[in-house]
Each structure stands twice: as C-alpha cells, then as structure tokens.
Motif scaffolding. Structure first.
Motif, mmCIF file in Angstrom:
data_model
loop_
_atom_site.group_PDB
_atom_site.id
_atom_site.type_symbol
_atom_site.label_atom_id
_atom_site.label_comp_id
_atom_site.label_asym_id
_atom_site.label_seq_id
_atom_site.Cartn_x
_atom_site.Cartn_y
_atom_site.Cartn_z
ATOM 1 N N LEU A 23 -20.861 31.524 67.196
ATOM 2 C CA LEU A 23 -20.386 30.830 66.000
ATOM 3 C C LEU A 23 -20.997 29.440 65.936
ATOM 4 N N GLN A 24 -21.178 28.940 64.731
ATOM 5 C CA GLN A 24 -21.696 27.595 64.524
ATOM 6 C C GLN A 24 -20.535 26.610 64.430
ATOM 7 N N GLU A 25 -20.818 25.344 64.674
ATOM 8 C CA GLU A 25 -19.813 24.291 64.534
ATOM 9 C C GLU A 25 -19.409 24.150 63.067
ATOM 10 N N ASP A 26 -18.227 23.564 62.829
ATOM 11 C CA ASP A 26 -17.756 23.337 61.466
ATOM 12 C C ASP A 26 -18.761 22.481 60.698
ATOM 13 N N VAL A 27 -18.853 22.728 59.405
ATOM 14 C CA VAL A 27 -19.671 21.914 58.507
ATOM 15 C C VAL A 27 -18.712 21.171 57.592
ATOM 16 N N VAL A 28 -18.863 19.846 57.522
ATOM 17 C CA VAL A 28 -17.986 19.018 56.698
ATOM 18 C C VAL A 28 -18.812 18.435 55.558
ATOM 19 N N VAL A 29 -18.395 18.721 54.318
ATOM 20 C CA VAL A 29 -19.077 18.242 53.127
ATOM 21 C C VAL A 29 -18.178 17.204 52.461
#
Length: 82
Positions: A23-29
C-alpha cells in the motif's frame, strides 16, 4: 477511502490506499483559493513531499485525465464552466 474536511482557509482531502499490500502512504490534497498542494510521506527518506499546483495547472490535470495522448490548450472560456 477518502475524507474531506473544510478548514478555515482550505479544503483538505485525504486519500487512503486500501486493498492488498503493498500500500502507498496517504495522499493529502489541500485546496486553497490561490493554489492546490499535494503531500505524501516518503518512508524511505522520512520526509513529507509536497507539490504545489496553480489553479490553472489543476484544471489542466483534471481535463487531461479523460483525454487521449496529445498536446492540448484549454481555452479561457473553459475555466468559466467550472
């Protein structure tokens, strides 16, 4: 999965990767009035990476997601439809 939060000066969308590993790390927009930032933690470097888009660049990206390969120019009146 994702969450949306409305802060004082921005709207924050957090994208959480789900499913099977890896899994990839969270992406925060973060959507501000003048720009949009995209952040993701990199565990290899132990740093948060940030990219800043102008509103125009983000509109180009949104349009590009549904177009075939090529070079495009958005017209000024395209901005007023959003």
């Amino acid at each position: 999965m994702f969450s949306i939060e409305h802060e004082f000066d921005s709207t924050v969308v957090t994208l959480v990767d789900e499913g099977t590993a890896p899994l990839q790390e969270d992406v925060v927009v973060n959507g501000f009035e003048e720009c949009i930032t995209v952040e993701q933690y990199d565990p290899r470097t132990d740093r948060m990476n940030k990219i800043t888009f102008s509103i125009s660049q983000m509109r180009d990206l949104a349009a590009a997601l549904s177009l075939p390969e090529g070079v495009y120019l958005r017209r000024a009146d395209d901005d007023q439809s959003s």
